[in-house]
Design a protein around this motif. Structure first.
Motif, PDB file in Angstrom:
ATOM      1  N   ALA A 167      -4.074   8.521  -9.311  1.00 11.99           N
ATOM      2  CA  ALA A 167      -5.090   8.488  -8.256  1.00 11.99           C
ATOM      3  C   ALA A 167      -6.491   8.512  -8.851  1.00 11.99           C
ATOM      4  CB  ALA A 167      -4.898   9.656  -7.293  1.00 11.99           C
ATOM      5  N   PHE A 181      -1.035   8.673   5.087  1.00 16.30           N
ATOM      6  CA  PHE A 181      -1.262   7.236   4.995  1.00 16.30           C
ATOM      7  C   PHE A 181      -0.877   6.547   6.300  1.00 16.30           C
ATOM      8  CE2 PHE A 181       0.065   2.891   3.950  1.00 16.30           C
ATOM      9  CZ  PHE A 181      -1.182   2.402   3.580  1.00 16.30           C
ATOM     10  N   LEU A 204      -9.410   0.414   0.282  1.00 18.68           N
ATOM     11  CA  LEU A 204      -8.028   0.864   0.458  1.00 18.68           C
ATOM     12  C   LEU A 204      -7.564   1.724  -0.714  1.00 18.68           C
ATOM     13  CD1 LEU A 204      -6.516  -2.411   1.924  1.00 18.68           C
ATOM     14  CD2 LEU A 204      -7.190  -0.331   3.176  1.00 18.68           C
ATOM     15  N   LEU A 205      -7.942   1.343  -1.930  1.00 16.76           N
ATOM     16  CA  LEU A 205      -7.559   2.140  -3.097  1.00 16.76           C
ATOM     17  C   LEU A 205      -8.259   3.489  -3.096  1.00 16.76           C
ATOM     18  CD1 LEU A 205      -7.443  -0.580  -5.896  1.00 16.76           C
ATOM     19  CD2 LEU A 205      -5.528   0.429  -4.624  1.00 16.76           C
ATOM     20  N   SER A 234       1.015   6.770  -6.657  1.00 19.44           N
ATOM     21  CA  SER A 234      -0.119   7.663  -6.865  1.00 19.44           C
ATOM     22  C   SER A 234       0.286   9.122  -6.764  1.00 19.44           C
ATOM     23  CB  SER A 234      -1.225   7.362  -5.849  1.00 19.44           C
ATOM     24  OG  SER A 234      -1.729   6.077  -6.053  1.00 19.44           O
ATOM     25  N   LEU A 258       0.826  -1.207   0.000  1.00 15.21           N
ATOM     26  CA  LEU A 258       0.000   0.000   0.000  1.00 15.21           C
ATOM     27  C   LEU A 258       0.864   1.262   0.000  1.00 15.21           C
ATOM     28  CD1 LEU A 258      -2.807  -1.133   2.458  1.00 15.21           C
ATOM     29  CD2 LEU A 258      -3.026  -0.791  -0.027  1.00 15.21           C
ATOM     30  N   ASN A 259       1.980   1.240   0.727  1.00 10.49           N
ATOM     31  CA  ASN A 259       2.920   2.368   0.692  1.00 10.49           C
ATOM     32  C   ASN A 259       3.432   2.603  -0.724  1.00 10.49           C
ATOM     33  OD1 ASN A 259       3.402   3.831   3.163  1.00 10.49           O
ATOM     34  ND2 ASN A 259       4.105   1.898   4.026  1.00 10.49           N
ATOM     35  N   VAL A 314       0.743   4.297  -2.651  1.00  6.11           N
ATOM     36  CA  VAL A 314       0.716   5.718  -2.295  1.00  6.11           C
ATOM     37  C   VAL A 314       1.821   6.454  -3.042  1.00  6.11           C
ATOM     38  CG1 VAL A 314       1.087   7.395  -0.432  1.00  6.11           C
ATOM     39  CG2 VAL A 314      -0.369   5.393  -0.032  1.00  6.11           C
ATOM     40  N   ILE A 361      -6.061  10.420  -0.556  1.00  6.04           N
ATOM     41  CA  ILE A 361      -4.829  11.003  -0.008  1.00  6.04           C
ATOM     42  C   ILE A 361      -4.013  11.637  -1.130  1.00  6.04           C
ATOM     43  CG2 ILE A 361      -2.593  10.433   1.022  1.00  6.04           C
ATOM     44  CD1 ILE A 361      -4.117   8.368   2.780  1.00  6.04           C
ATOM     45  N   ALA A 362      -3.862  10.919  -2.237  1.00  2.00           N
ATOM     46  CA  ALA A 362      -3.063  11.451  -3.349  1.00  2.00           C
ATOM     47  C   ALA A 362      -3.683  12.712  -3.930  1.00  2.00           C
ATOM     48  CB  ALA A 362      -2.902  10.387  -4.428  1.00  2.00           C
ATOM     49  N   ILE A 365      -6.377   5.661  -0.662  1.00  4.12           N
ATOM     50  CA  ILE A 365      -5.118   6.123  -1.254  1.00  4.12           C
ATOM     51  C   ILE A 365      -5.383   7.189  -2.316  1.00  4.12           C
ATOM     52  CG2 ILE A 365      -3.196   5.402  -2.736  1.00  4.12           C
ATOM     53  CD1 ILE A 365      -3.214   2.749  -1.076  1.00  4.12           C
ATOM     54  N   ALA A 398       1.650  12.870   1.755  1.00  5.06           N
ATOM     55  CA  ALA A 398       0.830  11.682   1.476  1.00  5.06           C
ATOM     56  C   ALA A 398       1.284  10.519   2.350  1.00  5.06           C
ATOM     57  CB  ALA A 398       0.919  11.316  -0.004  1.00  5.06           C
TER      58      ALA A 398
END
Length: 188
Positions: free
Chosen positions: A104, A177, A152-153, A97, A90-91, A94, A159-160, A156, A173
């Motif tokens: 994103a 996260f 989760l996507l 993205s 996931l990092n 991020v 956030i992006a 993200i 970001a």
């Protein structure tokens, strides 16, 4: 992309895609389709023939990165710690993205599409590759079973998009996260 095209259509597609990659990197998801057509040396109708929607163009621009993220999820599936493997992946999503302006928007669900599962092929690639990673983390008790990859996507993507214009978008970001992963309450 259709299986067989005329040679000139193939050249136009490749030229449009190359220009679109540059324009999206420079201007994000709102890169001008008319500017892309002009720089590629084609008419705007040609751009729309190859990419009927902006989202389809963004997906094509992002496909290589998305496939790399899918491959990375498959690499991490056998990691010793399922939670850390999921967080590591996931990092990376991020980071991609934030670095790849426009990605994103491709990750975010498209509620206007009649069947998003079929329209958003990038999300489909990630879903196929990373759902086993998420399920493994859920079986280990690292995440609630109700959490979906789509959740989760979307987090993200939010956030992006929220940090896109921040002076240090990558750091901001990453911080947001980590906040989402750690939660608001300190562990006690």
């Amino acid at each position: 992309m259709p299986a067989r095209r005329r040679a000139d259509a193939e050249r136009n597609y490749a030229r449009i895609l190359a220009v679109a990659e540059e324009q999206v990197a420079a201007h994000g998801v709102n890169a001008s389709l008319e500017q892309i057509a002009r720089i590629a040396g084609v008419g705007s109708a040609t751009v729309r023939r190859h990419f009927p929607t902006r989202r389809e163009l963004l997906e094509a621009v992002s496909r290589e990165r998305i496939e790399a993220l899918g491959a990375r999820a498959r690499q991490l599936i056998d990691s010793e710690d399922p939670r850390n493997a999921l967080i590591e992946w996931l990092n990376e999503v991020v980071a991609y993205s934030v670095a790849a302006r426009g990605l994103a928007a491709v990750l975010a669900p498209d509620d206007t599409a009649p069947d998003p599962a079929h329209v958003n092929s990038c999300s489909g690639i990630l879903d196929d590759a990373a759902t086993p990673l998420l399920q493994r983390a859920a079986r280990a008790g690292a995440v609630p079973a109700s959490v979906t990859l789509s959740d989760l996507l979307m987090l993200i993507a939010g956030i992006a998009m929220a940090t896109e214009h921040h002076p240090d978008a990558a750091a901001q970001a990453g911080r947001l996260f980590r906040l989402a992963v750690d939660g608001l309450s300190p562990l006690g």
